[in-house]
Scaffold this motif. Structure first.
Motif, PDB file in Angstrom:
ATOM      1  N   PHE A  77       0.834  -1.210   0.000  1.00 40.68           N
ATOM      2  CA  PHE A  77       0.000   0.000   0.000  1.00 40.68           C
ATOM      3  C   PHE A  77       0.870   1.263   0.000  1.00 40.68           C
ATOM      4  CE2 PHE A  77      -2.816  -3.213   1.864  1.00 40.68           C
ATOM      5  CZ  PHE A  77      -3.936  -3.043   1.070  1.00 40.68           C
ATOM      6  N   LEU A  78       0.386   2.284  -0.702  1.00 42.34           N
ATOM      7  CA  LEU A  78       1.090   3.553  -0.787  1.00 42.34           C
ATOM      8  C   LEU A  78       0.173   4.685  -0.355  1.00 42.34           C
ATOM      9  CD1 LEU A  78       2.550   3.137  -4.404  1.00 42.34           C
ATOM     10  CD2 LEU A  78       3.677   2.504  -2.260  1.00 42.34           C
ATOM     11  N   ARG A  79       0.761   5.718   0.223  1.00 42.11           N
ATOM     12  CA  ARG A  79       0.054   6.980   0.458  1.00 42.11           C
ATOM     13  C   ARG A  79       0.571   7.998  -0.553  1.00 42.11           C
ATOM     14  NH1 ARG A  79      -4.335   5.997   3.797  1.00 42.11           N
ATOM     15  NH2 ARG A  79      -3.675   4.809   5.639  1.00 42.11           N
ATOM     16  N   VAL A  80      -0.335   8.831  -1.041  1.00 47.34           N
ATOM     17  CA  VAL A  80       0.051   9.793  -2.075  1.00 47.34           C
ATOM     18  C   VAL A  80      -0.518  11.164  -1.745  1.00 47.34           C
ATOM     19  CG1 VAL A  80       0.172   8.019  -3.870  1.00 47.34           C
ATOM     20  CG2 VAL A  80      -1.964   9.275  -3.518  1.00 47.34           C
ATOM     21  N   ALA A  81       0.073  12.179  -2.363  1.00 51.26           N
ATOM     22  CA  ALA A  81      -0.413  13.551  -2.258  1.00 51.26           C
ATOM     23  C   ALA A  81      -0.702  14.060  -3.664  1.00 51.26           C
ATOM     24  CB  ALA A  81       0.628  14.440  -1.580  1.00 51.26           C
ATOM     25  N   PRO A  82      -1.655  14.981  -3.802  1.00 51.83           N
ATOM     26  CA  PRO A  82      -1.990  15.475  -5.140  1.00 51.83           C
ATOM     27  C   PRO A  82      -0.912  16.389  -5.704  1.00 51.83           C
ATOM     28  CG  PRO A  82      -3.226  16.677  -3.471  1.00 51.83           C
ATOM     29  CD  PRO A  82      -2.502  15.583  -2.755  1.00 51.83           C
ATOM     30  N   GLY A  93     -11.355   3.408  -6.278  1.00 52.74           N
ATOM     31  CA  GLY A  93     -11.488   2.397  -7.318  1.00 52.74           C
ATOM     32  C   GLY A  93     -10.786   2.733  -8.621  1.00 52.74           C
ATOM     33  N   THR A  94     -10.119   3.886  -8.698  1.00 52.36           N
ATOM     34  CA  THR A  94      -9.465   4.306  -9.931  1.00 52.36           C
ATOM     35  C   THR A  94      -8.101   3.628 -10.083  1.00 52.36           C
ATOM     36  OG1 THR A  94     -10.541   6.465  -9.837  1.00 52.36           O
ATOM     37  CG2 THR A  94      -8.592   6.298 -11.216  1.00 52.36           C
ATOM     38  N   ARG A  95      -7.794   3.210 -11.309  1.00 57.07           N
ATOM     39  CA  ARG A  95      -6.497   2.607 -11.596  1.00 57.07           C
ATOM     40  C   ARG A  95      -5.449   3.688 -11.832  1.00 57.07           C
ATOM     41  NH1 ARG A  95      -6.775  -1.375 -16.430  1.00 57.07           N
ATOM     42  NH2 ARG A  95      -7.834   0.417 -17.373  1.00 57.07           N
ATOM     43  N   VAL A 105       1.396  -0.966 -11.576  1.00 57.16           N
ATOM     44  CA  VAL A 105      -0.045  -0.717 -11.616  1.00 57.16           C
ATOM     45  C   VAL A 105      -0.597  -0.747 -10.200  1.00 57.16           C
ATOM     46  CG1 VAL A 105      -2.270  -1.489 -12.516  1.00 57.16           C
ATOM     47  CG2 VAL A 105      -0.201  -1.767 -13.893  1.00 57.16           C
ATOM     48  N   GLY A 106      -1.477   0.207  -9.910  1.00 55.01           N
ATOM     49  CA  GLY A 106      -2.133   0.229  -8.602  1.00 55.01           C
ATOM     50  C   GLY A 106      -3.575   0.662  -8.734  1.00 55.01           C
ATOM     51  N   VAL A 107      -4.325   0.488  -7.658  1.00 54.75           N
ATOM     52  CA  VAL A 107      -5.712   0.949  -7.614  1.00 54.75           C
ATOM     53  C   VAL A 107      -5.956   1.642  -6.282  1.00 54.75           C
ATOM     54  CG1 VAL A 107      -6.651  -0.782  -9.177  1.00 54.75           C
ATOM     55  CG2 VAL A 107      -6.515  -1.297  -6.745  1.00 54.75           C
ATOM     56  N   ASP A 118     -20.926   5.559   8.351  1.00 54.34           N
ATOM     57  CA  ASP A 118     -22.119   6.411   8.336  1.00 54.34           C
ATOM     58  C   ASP A 118     -22.628   6.497   6.911  1.00 54.34           C
ATOM     59  OD1 ASP A 118     -20.608   8.428   6.949  1.00 54.34           O
ATOM     60  OD2 ASP A 118     -19.759   9.012   8.867  1.00 54.34           O
ATOM     61  N   ASP A 119     -23.673   7.232   6.726  1.00 50.59           N
ATOM     62  CA  ASP A 119     -24.278   7.363   5.402  1.00 50.59           C
ATOM     63  C   ASP A 119     -23.775   8.594   4.654  1.00 50.59           C
ATOM     64  OD1 ASP A 119     -25.803   5.080   5.808  1.00 50.59           O
ATOM     65  OD2 ASP A 119     -27.416   6.193   6.793  1.00 50.59           O
ATOM     66  N   SER A 120     -22.710   9.168   5.117  1.00 47.39           N
ATOM     67  CA  SER A 120     -22.197  10.379   4.498  1.00 47.39           C
ATOM     68  C   SER A 120     -21.723  10.102   3.078  1.00 47.39           C
ATOM     69  CB  SER A 120     -21.039  10.946   5.320  1.00 47.39           C
ATOM     70  OG  SER A 120     -20.434  12.023   4.643  1.00 47.39           O
ATOM     71  N   ASP A 121     -22.066  11.009   2.170  1.00 54.92           N
ATOM     72  CA  ASP A 121     -21.624  10.899   0.784  1.00 54.92           C
ATOM     73  C   ASP A 121     -20.346  11.689   0.527  1.00 54.92           C
ATOM     74  OD1 ASP A 121     -23.719   9.270   0.010  1.00 54.92           O
ATOM     75  OD2 ASP A 121     -25.046  10.974  -0.381  1.00 54.92           O
ATOM     76  N   LYS A 122     -19.793  12.268   1.590  1.00 52.34           N
ATOM     77  CA  LYS A 122     -18.575  13.054   1.409  1.00 52.34           C
ATOM     78  C   LYS A 122     -17.419  12.140   0.990  1.00 52.34           C
ATOM     79  CE  LYS A 122     -19.683  16.716   4.734  1.00 52.34           C
ATOM     80  NZ  LYS A 122     -19.230  17.419   5.973  1.00 52.34           N
ATOM     81  N   PRO A 123     -16.644  12.557  -0.026  1.00 54.06           N
ATOM     82  CA  PRO A 123     -15.499  11.731  -0.444  1.00 54.06           C
ATOM     83  C   PRO A 123     -14.402  11.756   0.602  1.00 54.06           C
ATOM     84  CG  PRO A 123     -15.477  13.835  -1.594  1.00 54.06           C
ATOM     85  CD  PRO A 123     -16.779  13.780  -0.828  1.00 54.06           C
ATOM     86  N   GLN A 124     -13.638  10.691   0.655  1.00 55.80           N
ATOM     87  CA  GLN A 124     -12.493  10.652   1.551  1.00 55.80           C
ATOM     88  C   GLN A 124     -11.445  11.673   1.119  1.00 55.80           C
ATOM     89  OE1 GLN A 124     -11.902   6.160   1.235  1.00 55.80           O
ATOM     90  NE2 GLN A 124     -11.072   6.591   3.259  1.00 55.80           N
ATOM     91  N   LYS A 125     -10.704  12.167   2.085  1.00 55.18           N
ATOM     92  CA  LYS A 125      -9.549  12.996   1.762  1.00 55.18           C
ATOM     93  C   LYS A 125      -8.460  12.088   1.198  1.00 55.18           C
ATOM     94  CE  LYS A 125     -10.470  16.379   5.417  1.00 55.18           C
ATOM     95  NZ  LYS A 125      -9.942  17.025   6.643  1.00 55.18           N
ATOM     96  N   ILE A 126      -7.695  12.619   0.254  1.00 53.58           N
ATOM     97  CA  ILE A 126      -6.690  11.789  -0.400  1.00 53.58           C
ATOM     98  C   ILE A 126      -5.649  11.284   0.592  1.00 53.58           C
ATOM     99  CG2 ILE A 126      -5.221  13.736  -1.073  1.00 53.58           C
ATOM    100  CD1 ILE A 126      -4.651  12.182  -3.684  1.00 53.58           C
ATOM    101  N   GLU A 127      -5.369  12.076   1.646  1.00 55.28           N
ATOM    102  CA  GLU A 127      -4.382  11.629   2.629  1.00 55.28           C
ATOM    103  C   GLU A 127      -4.888  10.463   3.471  1.00 55.28           C
ATOM    104  OE1 GLU A 127      -6.046  15.622   4.218  1.00 55.28           O
ATOM    105  OE2 GLU A 127      -5.477  14.737   2.300  1.00 55.28           O
ATOM    106  N   ASP A 128      -6.203  10.222   3.432  1.00 52.28           N
ATOM    107  CA  ASP A 128      -6.778   9.095   4.171  1.00 52.28           C
ATOM    108  C   ASP A 128      -6.970   7.866   3.287  1.00 52.28           C
ATOM    109  OD1 ASP A 128      -6.953  10.654   6.459  1.00 52.28           O
ATOM    110  OD2 ASP A 128      -8.961  11.390   5.936  1.00 52.28           O
ATOM    111  N   MET A 129      -6.621   7.996   2.007  1.00 47.59           N
ATOM    112  CA  MET A 129      -6.777   6.896   1.070  1.00 47.59           C
ATOM    113  C   MET A 129      -5.436   6.218   0.819  1.00 47.59           C
ATOM    114  SD  MET A 129      -9.338   8.741  -1.664  1.00 47.59           S
ATOM    115  CE  MET A 129      -9.906   7.204  -2.393  1.00 47.59           C
ATOM    116  N   ALA A 130      -5.496   5.007   0.272  1.00 45.07           N
ATOM    117  CA  ALA A 130      -4.281   4.262  -0.042  1.00 45.07           C
ATOM    118  C   ALA A 130      -4.379   3.693  -1.442  1.00 45.07           C
ATOM    119  CB  ALA A 130      -4.066   3.137   0.967  1.00 45.07           C
TER     120      ALA A 130
END
Length: 331
Positions: A77-82, A93-95, A105-107, A118-130
């Protein structure tokens, strides 16, 4: 090379943070038309000397949005910044391709809806994604600081349209290359400097320094604008297939802008106009202020799904942008 084929090659090429594949593609085509010079920062300058007193600068940025690896976790797993203005809503889910020692290749990981807290539709912050590479020994291939880009091949759609990554602003780059082809061996009013600038997505940096280094009399910036779609207001978008969109703004030159409008009408080219109350958020903002000031205009190509891997353009809009610029330069 046909314009459509050029657009496909440019869209599928990478140009981010020292990886200059798209510059190589564009430079290879332009070198068959005029003199070309590459710069260390990833920009390219092509020059057509028509033995005239004045020089017009045509600019289109060639860089793209992407990411940078900030840390390497366990189990691949990797963490990335924009690097540029990413839309976090479309990341899950993006490749992607990680440009390490070898391309990996990663996803982006996606939390199943069943497991959301929760039922929140707010997208995750990129720093919280892998990003999941599937590599247990990922450190042998990837280092902190490696660039990451969307992994998406350009695809032809119906009615002369195409979708792909980085059409912001490879569409503008293709338009300038087509312009160079149209004016080659023609009697023109201006010498022509074509700047394919880097680092626009990081704050208009490339155009700022390169335009300062050149003595030009006027400039036209070609970028993309918001294309029409059901969820975008008509007053804030332009229709695909409606031709290039000429910008009107207090920071732009009325003289150059009005001349572009005259040329579009004279040549019976489809076009639109976009009025802005201030800055354009394009390289035009910087180029217009270099040295003692450069009269600058802005032409935009309508594009849907901006800053995603599935941007959509109408190829005819790119052709008409080139026709408009060629008419301006020749008449």
């Amino acid at each position: 090379m046909e314009l459509k084929d050029l657009l496909f090659r440019l869209s599928d090429s990478v140009n981010i943070g020292g990886i200059n594949d798209a510059i190589s593609v564009a430079g290879g085509v332009l070198a068959n038309i005029c003199k070309v010079k590459n710069f260390n920062d990833g920009s390219l300058l092509a020059y057509i000397d028509n033995k005239k007193e004045k020089t017009v600068l045509l600019d289109a940025h060639i860089d793209q949005i992407g990411m940078v690896v900030t840390s390497i976790c366990d189990n691949g797993f990797l963490r990335v910044a924009p690097a540029g203005g990413l839309d976090n809503r479309m990341l899950a889910g993006t490749r992607v391709t990680v440009h390490g020692k070898h391309n990996v290749v990663g996803v982006f990981c996606s939390v199943p809806p069943h497991l959301k807290k929760d039922d929140s539709d707010k997208p995750q912050k990129i720093e919280d994604m892998a990003v999941d590479t599937g590599l247990v020994d990922v450190k042998n291939f990837v280092s902190v600081g490696d660039r990451v880009t969307f992994r998406q091949s350009a695809t032809e759609l119906k009615n002369g349209r195409m979708t792909g990554a980085s059409l912001d602003n490879r569409a503008g780059v293709a338009a300038l290359i087509e312009t160079a082809r149209l004016i080659s061996n023609s009697d023109c009013r201006y010498n022509v400097a074509i700047l394919l600038s880097d680092q626009e997505e990081l704050g208009l940096r490339g155009a700022k320094v390169k335009a300062f280094s050149m003595a030009v009399d006027l400039a036209i910036v070609v970028d993309v604008g918001f294309g029409d779609s059901p969820d975008v207001e008509k007053t804030k978008s332009s229709p695909l297939g409606g031709g290039p969109v000429i910008g009107i703004s207090p920071v732009l030159s009325d003289a150059v802008t009005n001349r572009l409008i005259e040329m579009a009408k004279s040549y019976d080219l489809k076009f639109g106009v976009e009025a802005m109350g201030g800055l354009t958020s394009t390289n035009a903002d910087e180029i217009s202020t270099v040295r003692a000031g450069v009269p600058t205009a802005l032409v935009s190509i309508p594009l849907r799904n901006m800053h995603t891997p599935v941007e959509v353009i109408d190829i005819e809009d790119v052709k008409n942008t080139a026709r408009l610029l060629a008419a301006f330069i020749k008449e």
